[in-house]
Design a protein around this motif. Structure first.
Motif, PDB file in Angstrom:
ATOM      1  N   PRO A  46      16.952  79.495  96.551  1.00 19.70           N
ATOM      2  CA  PRO A  46      16.337  79.445  95.634  1.00 19.70           C
ATOM      3  C   PRO A  46      16.528  77.852  94.886  1.00 19.70           C
ATOM      4  O   PRO A  46      16.919  76.756  95.353  1.00 19.70           O
ATOM      5  N   SER A  47      14.877  77.753  94.278  1.00 19.95           N
ATOM      6  CA  SER A  47      14.806  76.148  93.948  1.00 19.95           C
ATOM      7  C   SER A  47      15.210  76.129  92.806  1.00 19.95           C
ATOM      8  O   SER A  47      16.308  76.218  92.237  1.00 19.95           O
ATOM      9  N   MET A  48      15.491  74.504  92.977  1.00 22.10           N
ATOM     10  CA  MET A  48      16.446  74.014  92.002  1.00 22.10           C
ATOM     11  C   MET A  48      16.266  74.470  90.718  1.00 22.10           C
ATOM     12  O   MET A  48      16.727  74.394  89.170  1.00 22.10           O
ATOM     13  N   ARG A  49      14.485  74.874  90.357  1.00 21.22           N
ATOM     14  CA  ARG A  49      14.417  74.912  88.816  1.00 21.22           C
ATOM     15  C   ARG A  49      15.055  76.361  88.622  1.00 21.22           C
ATOM     16  O   ARG A  49      15.363  77.134  87.196  1.00 21.22           O
ATOM     17  N   ALA A  50      14.421  77.518  89.769  1.00 18.35           N
ATOM     18  CA  ALA A  50      15.083  78.929  89.237  1.00 18.35           C
ATOM     19  C   ALA A  50      17.432  79.003  89.161  1.00 18.35           C
ATOM     20  O   ALA A  50      16.994  79.683  88.161  1.00 18.35           O
ATOM     21  N   LEU A  51      17.615  77.766  90.320  1.00 14.38           N
ATOM     22  CA  LEU A  51      18.866  77.854  89.425  1.00 14.38           C
ATOM     23  C   LEU A  51      19.152  77.474  88.080  1.00 14.38           C
ATOM     24  O   LEU A  51      19.717  77.813  87.509  1.00 14.38           O
ATOM     25  N   GLU A  52      18.614  76.102  87.378  1.00 13.01           N
ATOM     26  CA  GLU A  52      18.929  75.649  86.267  1.00 13.01           C
ATOM     27  C   GLU A  52      18.490  76.845  85.075  1.00 13.01           C
ATOM     28  O   GLU A  52      17.943  77.673  84.000  1.00 13.01           O
ATOM     29  N   LEU A  53      16.927  77.916  85.801  1.00 10.38           N
ATOM     30  CA  LEU A  53      16.233  78.841  84.479  1.00 10.38           C
ATOM     31  C   LEU A  53      17.374  80.421  84.590  1.00 10.38           C
ATOM     32  O   LEU A  53      17.290  81.059  83.755  1.00 10.38           O
ATOM     33  N   GLU A  54      18.018  80.165  85.582  1.00 10.97           N
ATOM     34  CA  GLU A  54      19.406  81.648  86.113  1.00 10.97           C
ATOM     35  C   GLU A  54      20.430  81.240  84.653  1.00 10.97           C
ATOM     36  O   GLU A  54      21.162  81.818  84.348  1.00 10.97           O
ATOM     37  N   LYS A  55      20.991  79.796  84.360  1.00 14.54           N
ATOM     38  CA  LYS A  55      22.493  79.743  83.483  1.00 14.54           C
ATOM     39  C   LYS A  55      21.645  80.074  82.259  1.00 14.54           C
ATOM     40  O   LYS A  55      22.721  79.787  81.117  1.00 14.54           O
ATOM     41  N   MET A  56      20.059  79.739  82.354  1.00 13.86           N
ATOM     42  CA  MET A  56      19.650  80.473  80.936  1.00 13.86           C
ATOM     43  C   MET A  56      20.202  81.262  79.906  1.00 13.86           C
ATOM     44  O   MET A  56      19.780  82.207  80.183  1.00 13.86           O
ATOM     45  N   SER A  57      20.355  81.669  78.725  1.00  6.32           N
ATOM     46  CA  SER A  57      20.570  82.914  78.201  1.00  6.32           C
ATOM     47  C   SER A  57      19.117  83.938  77.821  1.00  6.32           C
ATOM     48  O   SER A  57      17.984  82.884  78.239  1.00  6.32           O
ATOM     49  N   VAL A  58      19.083  84.831  77.585  1.00  7.19           N
ATOM     50  CA  VAL A  58      17.509  85.864  77.712  1.00  7.19           C
ATOM     51  C   VAL A  58      16.950  84.964  76.502  1.00  7.19           C
ATOM     52  O   VAL A  58      15.240  84.461  77.256  1.00  7.19           O
ATOM     53  N   GLU A  59      17.333  84.050  75.697  1.00  7.44           N
ATOM     54  CA  GLU A  59      16.900  83.541  74.180  1.00  7.44           C
ATOM     55  C   GLU A  59      15.844  82.669  74.835  1.00  7.44           C
ATOM     56  O   GLU A  59      14.722  82.212  74.448  1.00  7.44           O
ATOM     57  N   GLN A  60      16.531  81.558  75.383  1.00  2.00           N
ATOM     58  CA  GLN A  60      16.043  80.414  75.777  1.00  2.00           C
ATOM     59  C   GLN A  60      14.996  81.017  76.915  1.00  2.00           C
ATOM     60  O   GLN A  60      13.648  80.031  76.683  1.00  2.00           O
TER      61      GLN A  60
END
Length: 155
Positions: A9-23
């Motif tokens: 996974p890309s760094m961006r995908a890892l950051e997105l995975e950590k976000m809440s549904v609303e984020q």
């Protein structure tokens, strides 16, 4: 940085995975909005480039006509008046916001070519940015769907 296509996974995908549904929803909406704005900009650049290419072609055509040549002069897209070519070596160039500059035929052609090259360069840069924004929106959408599926009660 690893790409999601090369296995990890890309760094961006890892950051997105950590976000809440609303984020994630907010990120996707913002990216989609930016993609739409960039598409509008791309259309505007395409239109401006076409107009300049048409002007450059018209200058080429005009340069081949002899002085005193009778011609139709457009007043609007559908209204023409008869005219006579006085001096084909002098042209008025619209440089924006209602300003016109008198140039020689060669300077007018050069102006059009420089503007066309600038617009093409801007177009290429906009395509690159739009592609990256679209990628962010797509990744956020995939991760959002996965999170929503996890949250949904299994039946």
């Amino acid at each position: 940085m690893a790409s999601s296509r090369s296995g990890g996974p890309s760094m961006r995908a890892l950051e997105l995975e950590k976000m809440s549904v609303e984020q994630l929803k907010a990120v996707k909406e913002q990216a989609d909005l930016e993609v739409n704005l960039l598409q509008d900009s791309l259309n505007n650049v395409r239109t401006a480039t076409s107009r300049l290419e048409l002007a450059s072609s018209a200058l080429q055509d005009l340069s081949l006509r002899p002085q005193g040549k009778k011609m139709l002069v457009p007043l609007t897209a559908s209204l023409y008046v008869p005219g006579r070519l006085d001096d084909a070596d002098k042209v008025l160039v619209d440089v924006g916001t209602g300003y016109f500059i008198e140039k020689t035929m060669a300077e007018g052609k050069d102006y059009c070519e420089r503007k066309i090259n600038l617009l093409r360069s801007n177009f290429d840069q906009l395509v690159e940015v739009a592609s990256k924004k679209k990628s962010v929106a797509d990744e956020a959408g995939v991760i959002l769907q996965a999170k929503l599926k996890q949250l949904a009660p299994s039946t």
